[in-house]
Design an enzyme around this catalytic site. Sequence first.
Site, PDB file in Angstrom:
ATOM      1  N   PRO A  45       0.819  -1.215   0.000  1.00 43.85           N
ATOM      2  CA  PRO A  45       0.000   0.000   0.000  1.00 43.85           C
ATOM      3  C   PRO A  45       0.853   1.265   0.000  1.00 43.85           C
ATOM      4  O   PRO A  45       1.698   1.427   0.864  1.00 43.85           O
ATOM      5  CB  PRO A  45      -0.776  -0.124   1.312  1.00 43.85           C
TER       6      PRO A  45
ATOM      7  N   ASP B  54      -2.084   2.930   2.499  1.00 43.46           N
ATOM      8  CA  ASP B  54      -1.469   3.027   3.816  1.00 43.46           C
ATOM      9  C   ASP B  54      -1.848   4.400   4.367  1.00 43.46           C
ATOM     10  O   ASP B  54      -1.523   5.415   3.774  1.00 43.46           O
ATOM     11  CB  ASP B  54       0.051   2.910   3.655  1.00 43.46           C
TER      12      ASP B  54
ATOM     13  N   TRP C  77       4.215  -0.103  10.351  1.00 48.86           N
ATOM     14  CA  TRP C  77       4.703  -1.225   9.537  1.00 48.86           C
ATOM     15  C   TRP C  77       3.930  -2.500   9.852  1.00 48.86           C
ATOM     16  O   TRP C  77       3.874  -3.408   9.039  1.00 48.86           O
ATOM     17  CB  TRP C  77       6.197  -1.452   9.755  1.00 48.86           C
TER      18      TRP C  77
ATOM     19  N   GLN D 104      12.301  -1.274   0.946  1.00 48.34           N
ATOM     20  CA  GLN D 104      11.291  -1.935   1.766  1.00 48.34           C
ATOM     21  C   GLN D 104      11.833  -3.191   2.448  1.00 48.34           C
ATOM     22  O   GLN D 104      11.093  -3.882   3.134  1.00 48.34           O
ATOM     23  CB  GLN D 104      10.093  -2.336   0.909  1.00 48.34           C
TER      24      GLN D 104
ATOM     25  N   TRP E 128       8.439  -3.340   4.624  1.00 50.11           N
ATOM     26  CA  TRP E 128       7.329  -4.204   4.254  1.00 50.11           C
ATOM     27  C   TRP E 128       7.745  -5.662   4.071  1.00 50.11           C
ATOM     28  O   TRP E 128       7.070  -6.574   4.521  1.00 50.11           O
ATOM     29  CB  TRP E 128       6.678  -3.670   2.986  1.00 50.11           C
TER      30      TRP E 128
ATOM     31  N   LYS F 298      20.078  11.373  -6.113  1.00 46.29           N
ATOM     32  CA  LYS F 298      18.738  11.046  -5.678  1.00 46.29           C
ATOM     33  C   LYS F 298      17.791  12.165  -6.122  1.00 46.29           C
ATOM     34  O   LYS F 298      18.139  13.338  -6.052  1.00 46.29           O
ATOM     35  CB  LYS F 298      18.738  10.944  -4.146  1.00 46.29           C
TER      36      LYS F 298
ATOM     37  N   LYS G 199      12.629  17.063  -4.334  1.00 38.48           N
ATOM     38  CA  LYS G 199      11.981  18.332  -4.672  1.00 38.48           C
ATOM     39  C   LYS G 199      12.966  19.472  -4.500  1.00 38.48           C
ATOM     40  O   LYS G 199      12.974  20.430  -5.255  1.00 38.48           O
ATOM     41  CB  LYS G 199      10.778  18.551  -3.762  1.00 38.48           C
TER      42      LYS G 199
END
Length: 1135
Positions: free
Chosen positions: A49, A88, A604, A640, A644, A677, A680
């Site tokens: 999610p 999520d 989590w 993750q 996750w 990376k 913004k």
Amino acid sequence: MSKRFPEYKGLDLPKVNNEVLKMWDDDDTFRRSLRSRDGKGEFVFYEGPPSANGMPGIHHVMSRAIKDAICRFKTMQGYEVKRKAGWDTHGLPVELGVEKSLGITKEDIGTKISVDEYNAACRRDVMKYTDAWEDLTRHMGYWIDMDNPYVTYDNRYIETLWWLLKELYNKGLLYEGYTIQPYSPAAGTGLSSHELNMPGCYRDVKDTTCIALFSVKKNDKSKFLFSGIDTQGVKIMAWTTTPWTLPSNTALAVGPEIKYASVRTTNPYTSEPITVILAEELIPVIFAPDKKLEYTVNGTYKGSELKGIDYEQLIDWVNPGEGAFRVITGDFVTTVDGTGIVHIAPTFGADDYRAGREHGVPPLLVLMSDGFEGPLVDRRGRMVPMGDLDQAFIATHVNTSTYGPFAGRYVKNEYNDSLTEADATLDVDIAVMLKQAGKAFRIEKQIHNYPHCWRTDKPVLYYPLDSWFIRTTALRDRLIELNNTINWKPESTGTGRFGKWLENLVDWNLSRSRYWGTPLPIWMTEDRQEEICIGSLAELKIEITRSIDAGYMTRNPLENFVVGDNSLENYSLLDLHRPYVDEIVLVSRTGRPMRRETDLIDVWFDSGAMPYAQAHYPFENKENFAEMFPADFIAEGVDQTRGWFFTLHAIAVMISDSVSYKNIISNGLVLDKNGNKMSKRLSNAVDPFSTIDQHGSDALRWYMLTNAQPWDNLRFDISGVEEAKRKFFGTLYNTYSFFALYANVDGFTGSEPQVPVERRPEIDRWIISLLNTLIKEVTERYDDYDITPAGRAISDFVTENLSNWYVRLNRKRYWGGGMDDDKLSAYQTLYTCLETVAIMAAPVIPFFTDRIFTDLNSVSGKHNEGSVHLVAFPSYDKKLIDKALEERMEIAQKMSSMILALRRHVNIRVRQPLARIMVPASDRHFRKSFEAVKPLILAEVNVKEVEYVDDTSGLLIRKVKPNFKLLGPKFGKKMKEAGAAILALTQNEIAEFEKNGSLNLLLDGETHTITTAEVEIISEDIPGWLVANEGRLTVALDITVTEDLLHEGIAREFVNRIQNIRKERGFEVTDKIRVVIEDLPFVSAAVSKHSDYIASQTLALDVSLAPASAITGPAARETDIEEQMVRVLVEKVKG
RNA sequence: AGUCCCAUAGCUCAGUUGGUUAGAGCGCUACACUGAUAAUGUAGAGGUCCCCAGUUCAACUCUGGGUGGGACUACCA
């Protein structure tokens, strides 16, 4: 009129994108693809999610393209692949987002804004970008069921979480304990690592540091340190940047492999002679020349030898009890700074706490007057004031005369508003006290990096806090065992990052002191003696009823809750979030009130529990759960791994003793084109929406999945997307357009009876063979969850073999004339290739392939399915794969390219025919192969004949190349010499070698026999000819241009010019023309001799010669032949 | 600090169980071809296969140690 294959003016992928999307919508294609064919059953996929409170980025396209491709592939293989979307919705980012938009801080919760309002705001805010997410999902072609997503804040979802927690609780895997966590005394709250990693949290600060001297107790374990010394005792040196933790010291840690030295020197403050222990490596640092300290080394010892030595308590304020004040070993000890010996205060350091537990060293705890134990520093950051301590404890454990003056002092001045930087700090006072007692070796201010609370700007303490834990360590072996059965892509993430993580597992700290999240379903009496864990709303309803009976509650919010009714309405009677859930007071067995533990659980856990919670298991789907668990496949970013991927695995192992997923792709990051990376802040983030608008999501998906293996980081460069569009999509589009153009002219429909493959020409059988090889390769790769090589193989096939060889060589077969078997073969072969490629590429590029497929199918009607995504993935036919044929064609391709290179070398254009090439053909097998592809080569390079030469002609210069792989093991060290000897063979020796099949090689007086099988003999040169060499292939070109050849060349020049004029004048491909050419001496013979040829190639009814004066008017042109200007007239003939 | 990934042409990437001339595409330069034409072919230039050491007859490939980039986890006297 018969149906026509659609033709397009140009390739417009964004337009295709939108049109195909509309088609899917109109036909409900996704829903129709959700079925199982051929009894294949389910392929279980779990969607991780995303949090919808942030805009999706380009990296989301990456992982979703992978997920989509695999799911579409499995669907085409016949499985039913249900895909439930999920959101999520809990967690810190949501809270921070809300606080930012409302302009409040956490302190304002409960004052400026009620918890109620705050949570309502979170609930609203978290779905803020749902529309954007759904839009992206749709436009990128990610097929997932967004109509019925699982949402982690849904009460039904939470109910499953509670059920899981109760299962863990009943298994004894859920417990309360304490751990060292970052804690802000100023804010009175623990901090997450996330908060600690916020920009500006780590700051350089100047603190008092101190090297303390711990006196070794002389006994059996330590007596070796005392032999031969002339000082009072032996002291262990340990450095600290937080002297206020020294009173809580209960152990010293050394590195087991580090070398320590016993050094005689003097205490710089007392001038007393002392013997000290420190890491040998650090002697030059501690006794740096500028310190002007004399010292001698008595001896050295390994850290492991010092283990178990007892020492006297440094500061005798509180007695921690048995087991303290020992030297222990720890892997975390280094010699990068300090003394190589670490002072251990288990109450104030995570390493310290762990090391203490491992070695049975007690933490220094004090008993408070309220009956609880705690560290020597309280939650406000003070040394515990005398008044807060239990009186009996003071009497037995506390040295009031030494501790008294320090009790109540703040460990950092920042925590007390009445103190300033100018005031003495506790650190300094402790250091001074040690100095006066001869227990300090050096005290100095040092700058070091220390974390600060992002809210109060004040230093953080590492502090023991109560938390609820899941005892994952109890299942460690099983977690590892089951992990070994998971197919990880790439494997290293599974064995490496994830495997190592499991080996070093610590218990899962579940507690979070927050507001917006899943509440911990545990209620406790105030004295913490009785507790209850609630596992369902039904259970809660009963407990509330009991509580009402006991008089602790007046009303049951679940009064109307109907057990077994799983509707949203029924589950909306009570919000399980704070603050509502906190209003519930339950009653204990002994009739006392129990209140809920105020902690929320780690988000989590929310996402890791999704296999159960998305199904509202076990309240729903209990019978068919085996069909949805475990997953066959999941995919997310490698970030993750400990998120996750771990929580899914941990919960599944603990609850079901099963893996949660069988196959997993963990993809790397999407970086900008410079490898940075995306963020913004740097404004280098690529916007997925505009990218898809401009280039279409097919191009984007193709680029992302074929440019690099998904688990490597992708340096995203938009020019790569453009390249993919030009190279792969452009070529595929061109090939289709070519097909459609002529198929429509010839009325080919694709539904004609198939010409049997064995009756098709060699080149057709060749591309069909390659196609079947490709099907095999692509299927194997997809089956192995390895999309990149599958895509690359498809691309190679389309651009190199299909377009650049098959179509190019066969163009003439599609032009003019009626429909015979040869032409039909050509159409059918090309049709099959296009259709099969479309189907195979469909999982990766679902839009464009569906367009090609439906366009082809609209005329042929071969498939009943209206979409490429509903048809079966092709299987290859072994009988159609002919490796010898593929090899032959490779010879043709290489030979052609070599001959074209030779022509280029002497500047003879391809339109000029040449008489012959000469090919060495001592090998009969090669000659046979070459013979089969001879017509193709000759046509391609415009040469009339081939002449074979064999070595007996004496024309060839031969060369022997050693086969190192075969000869290497045989010759070993002498390989170099042997290789040189073989290369040095003369022509005669080579001839002899070939005749005998073996050769005696003399090396260092030893004879070695080699056979022709162990070398490669090639013909390198033909003296007097223009020769090209590549690998084993050699070809010579006769570059003599005879008059006849020249005439033919000129005729072909005219064909070319006339075709250009036709095109320029906008004639239809089928228009008939009349041609008049200026009668010049150098062209007349050529034209009259080849007028029929020119006519047939240009669809001319008549080709004639005439003086320049006769060639006038709008149809007249002047063109350049052999560097002379010639007038040509081309006009359309009606009829 | 630990764990993991990556490093080959200007750029993006291939490179099989080690085998002696390391490839492709893009870009650049030159030329050619052309009824697929906003396509195509050929050639040229362009390499310390990140560095060092080792194993081996032989290392881009295997081993060890570094360097640089990145990720995750942890945060220390």
